[in-house]
Design a protein around this motif. Sequence first.
Motif, PDB file in Angstrom:
ATOM      1  N   GLY A   1      91.941 133.259  89.927  1.00 20.57           N
ATOM      2  CA  GLY A   1      91.878 134.326  88.923  1.00 20.57           C
ATOM      3  C   GLY A   1      92.438 135.640  89.425  1.00 20.57           C
ATOM      4  N   CYS A   2      92.794 135.720  90.714  1.00 20.64           N
ATOM      5  CA  CYS A   2      93.263 136.995  91.250  1.00 20.64           C
ATOM      6  C   CYS A   2      94.776 137.118  91.080  1.00 20.64           C
ATOM      7  CB  CYS A   2      92.892 137.170  92.714  1.00 20.64           C
ATOM      8  SG  CYS A   2      93.362 138.819  93.276  1.00 20.64           S
ATOM      9  N   ARG A   3      95.175 137.830  90.044  1.00 18.00           N
ATOM     10  CA  ARG A   3      96.609 138.032  89.798  1.00 18.00           C
ATOM     11  C   ARG A   3      97.210 138.918  90.876  1.00 18.00           C
ATOM     12  NH1 ARG A   3      98.146 138.280  83.588  1.00 18.00           N
ATOM     13  NH2 ARG A   3      97.026 136.445  82.917  1.00 18.00           N
TER      14      ARG A   3
ATOM     15  N   GLN B   1      83.959 136.382  99.309  1.00 15.96           N
ATOM     16  CA  GLN B   1      84.780 135.441 100.097  1.00 15.96           C
ATOM     17  C   GLN B   1      86.115 136.068 100.500  1.00 15.96           C
ATOM     18  OE1 GLN B   1      83.061 134.725  97.426  1.00 15.96           O
ATOM     19  NE2 GLN B   1      82.224 132.652  97.502  1.00 15.96           N
ATOM     20  N   CYS B   2      86.573 137.065  99.737  1.00 16.82           N
ATOM     21  CA  CYS B   2      87.848 137.725 100.075  1.00 16.82           C
ATOM     22  C   CYS B   2      87.811 138.289 101.492  1.00 16.82           C
ATOM     23  CB  CYS B   2      88.126 138.878  99.105  1.00 16.82           C
ATOM     24  SG  CYS B   2      88.436 138.361  97.413  1.00 16.82           S
ATOM     25  N   LEU B   3      86.611 138.668 101.960  1.00 14.85           N
ATOM     26  CA  LEU B   3      86.516 139.303 103.278  1.00 14.85           C
ATOM     27  C   LEU B   3      87.031 138.402 104.391  1.00 14.85           C
ATOM     28  CD1 LEU B   3      83.037 140.981 102.804  1.00 14.85           C
ATOM     29  CD2 LEU B   3      85.233 142.151 102.997  1.00 14.85           C
TER      30      LEU B   3
ATOM     31  N   THR C   1      89.377 135.939 103.741  1.00 11.73           N
ATOM     32  CA  THR C   1      90.619 135.252 103.364  1.00 11.73           C
ATOM     33  C   THR C   1      91.762 136.178 102.950  1.00 11.73           C
ATOM     34  OG1 THR C   1      89.816 135.018 101.103  1.00 11.73           O
ATOM     35  CG2 THR C   1      89.451 133.141 102.550  1.00 11.73           C
ATOM     36  N   CYS C   2      91.511 137.472 102.767  1.00 13.82           N
ATOM     37  CA  CYS C   2      92.589 138.321 102.240  1.00 13.82           C
ATOM     38  C   CYS C   2      92.628 139.678 102.946  1.00 13.82           C
ATOM     39  CB  CYS C   2      92.418 138.516 100.733  1.00 13.82           C
ATOM     40  SG  CYS C   2      93.788 139.433  99.989  1.00 13.82           S
ATOM     41  N   GLU C   3      93.820 140.090 103.302  1.00 16.07           N
ATOM     42  CA  GLU C   3      94.014 141.341 104.033  1.00 16.07           C
ATOM     43  C   GLU C   3      93.626 142.562 103.195  1.00 16.07           C
ATOM     44  OE1 GLU C   3      96.124 138.914 103.668  1.00 16.07           O
ATOM     45  OE2 GLU C   3      97.217 138.463 105.502  1.00 16.07           O
TER      46      GLU C   3
ATOM     47  N   HIS D   1      90.019 147.136 100.679  1.00 18.79           N
ATOM     48  CA  HIS D   1      90.477 147.973  99.568  1.00 18.79           C
ATOM     49  C   HIS D   1      89.841 147.489  98.258  1.00 18.79           C
ATOM     50  CE1 HIS D   1      93.125 150.387  97.043  1.00 18.79           C
ATOM     51  NE2 HIS D   1      93.232 149.311  96.290  1.00 18.79           N
ATOM     52  N   CYS D   2      89.949 146.193  97.992  1.00 16.78           N
ATOM     53  CA  CYS D   2      89.434 145.667  96.718  1.00 16.78           C
ATOM     54  C   CYS D   2      87.913 145.812  96.651  1.00 16.78           C
ATOM     55  CB  CYS D   2      89.845 144.208  96.531  1.00 16.78           C
ATOM     56  SG  CYS D   2      91.632 144.001  96.362  1.00 16.78           S
ATOM     57  N   ARG D   3      87.246 145.649  97.780  1.00 14.00           N
ATOM     58  CA  ARG D   3      85.780 145.809  97.773  1.00 14.00           C
ATOM     59  C   ARG D   3      85.409 147.262  97.457  1.00 14.00           C
ATOM     60  NH1 ARG D   3      82.376 144.905 103.169  1.00 14.00           N
ATOM     61  NH2 ARG D   3      83.576 146.770 103.697  1.00 14.00           N
TER      62      ARG D   3
HETATM   63  S1  SF4 Z   1      90.946 140.932  98.361  1.00 16.24           S
HETATM   64 FE1  SF4 Z   1      91.748 141.696  96.429  1.00 16.24          FE
HETATM   65  S2  SF4 Z   1      93.845 140.910  96.302  1.00 16.24           S
HETATM   66 FE2  SF4 Z   1      92.820 139.744  97.880  1.00 16.24          FE
HETATM   67  S3  SF4 Z   1      92.063 137.916  96.794  1.00 16.24           S
HETATM   68 FE3  SF4 Z   1      90.391 139.419  96.824  1.00 16.24          FE
HETATM   69  S4  SF4 Z   1      90.579 140.557  94.934  1.00 16.24           S
HETATM   70 FE4  SF4 Z   1      92.506 139.464  95.235  1.00 16.24          FE
END
Ligand code: SF4
Length: 381
Positions: free
Chosen positions: A43-45, A295-297, A299-301, A305-307
């Motif tokens: 779901g994360c565009r 879970q983004c913590l 898996t995603c750089e 920022h998003c948090r």
């Molecule tokens: S950290 Fe942000 S860009 Fe990365 S997957 Fe999560 S919501 Fe999407």
Amino acid sequence: MSHNSDSQPTTALRRRLAELRGADVAPRPMDARALAALAANPGCRRRALLDGAGVDKGALAEALGSPAPFGQSQFAFVRGHSFEARVKGDGGAELMRLVHARTAAADSPAPEPGGVSVPDLSAPGPAGRAERTRQALERATADGGWTLLDHPMVRLEVAGSPVHLEPDAVAVHPDGRWTVVEIKSFPILDGSADPAKVGAAARQAAVYALALKALGGRVDERALLVCPKDFSNLPTAEAVDLRRQIATTRRQLARLTRLEEIAAALPEGATFDPARPPAELAGSVESVPAAYAPQCLSTCELAFHCRDRARCGGAVEVLGREVRGELGGLATVGAVLAAARDEARDTADGPPEEAAVNPAAAALRRAARLRAEALAAAGRS
Ligand code: SF4
């Protein structure tokens, strides 16, 4: 999204993605780890677009002032490489012994010393290497012997664009089966390894298996995971069942929105070039919808920022996907607290109207009432 017959992105889309990345910024190729993470959050565009455009999300997070400690340390990288070289040494003899021991059919002949074919897969560019790999797999399957493909290149279509991926190895069995081999530097201690690390390796292997399936071969739905044994540098291996991960990854990848559609919704002048000022970058990033989850913590750089953005907006996503699901239409922490506080306004006429239509609000009111009663009872005792 319009594509030519070879499923290549259109020239217009390629140009648009290059503009978004920034002039003279080389694209960062997507790997199976990133693809598995993308499939875990379809779901994360925001991630789909940034990965699809080859944006260096680590550099972007740094430019936004929210770098996340992410990726392998240099030490782990070097150790991983030296372990892989050891596993594949001697023409892949030890590796193929492990493939045979853990994944071969009972009546399959063991590879003879010097009897493993290791074809040369070098070719210019990823598309050339993918074609060499396809030919090598076809030949090895027809030959009926043991073949080791060292760092082959496979291709998978993601969100309407081809992605090239490089497994550590693929073993071809005499019966024509293809087994994905993942070589990791975390240890298998007394026959078991860290389940989170095994899960991550399985998700990557599932991505490779899907790409191999697209070539039409008989792909083993178990991967061979090769790791150091206990605290030594000696390789040991386990077969890992991929059936669930393959089904999930296939389903999730199919849910990704096509890149052209996401790019078309961006405002004029949007950019993800890390050289641009932070405020401009923040505006561009904000213009692409995200789907933050804790879970983004891992898996995603862009996770920090998003948090931060999700916290600033009071989004309930920061509490996790399960809590988010339980809360139904209550999208912010403020709305949740207001729904719980409405309990105090309940009267003899019954609960507020919203509770009647929103089970989450009704449950929150009930919980708030029970909490208040418990606190009152504790105060009396
Ligand atoms: S950290 Fe942000 S860009 Fe990365 S997957 Fe999560 S919501 Fe999407």
